[in-house]
Design a protein around this motif. Structure first.
Motif: not given
Length: 99
Positions: A37-41, A66-70, A80-88
């Motif tokens: 979660t911290a990595t994604i943020l 690795y964390r992103m792919n996990k 990595f798909n921009a359409k999901y970024c804001a929601e995530i």
């Protein structure tokens, strides 16, 4: 996306609860996987740039990847798909607000 935006600003408890219920698995994932979660943020806050994220977090870029792919593997959501970024991003913030 509009769903999380409505969820974040909606004051009607019934609608908020219904939308939270639809997202509960992903929110639970964020609460259980703090490092991912911290990595994604950090990834989002660094303009989706792996190199900047690795520099800020003081991890090798392969650790970040690795964390992103996990996350993608565990949730079937392509980070990595921009359409999901804001929601995530909004779901992460929501999961942190409801701790």
């Amino acid at each position: 996306s509009y769903k999380t935006a409505i969820l974040l600003i909606n004051e009607e408890a019934k609608i908020r609860e219904m939308m939270l219920d639809n997202c509960k698995e992903v929110i639970a994932y964020f609460k259980e996987n703090k490092e991912i979660t911290a990595t994604i943020l950090a990834f989002f806050e660094n303009g989706m740039n792996i190199s900047k994220t690795s520099e800020q977090m003081h991890y090798h870029r392969n650790t970040i990847l690795y964390r992103m792919n996990k996350f993608t593997e565990d949730t079937n959501i392509d980070i990595f798909n921009a359409k999901y970024c804001a929601e995530i991003y909004n779901l992460i913030r929501l999961s942190q607000a409801n701790q």
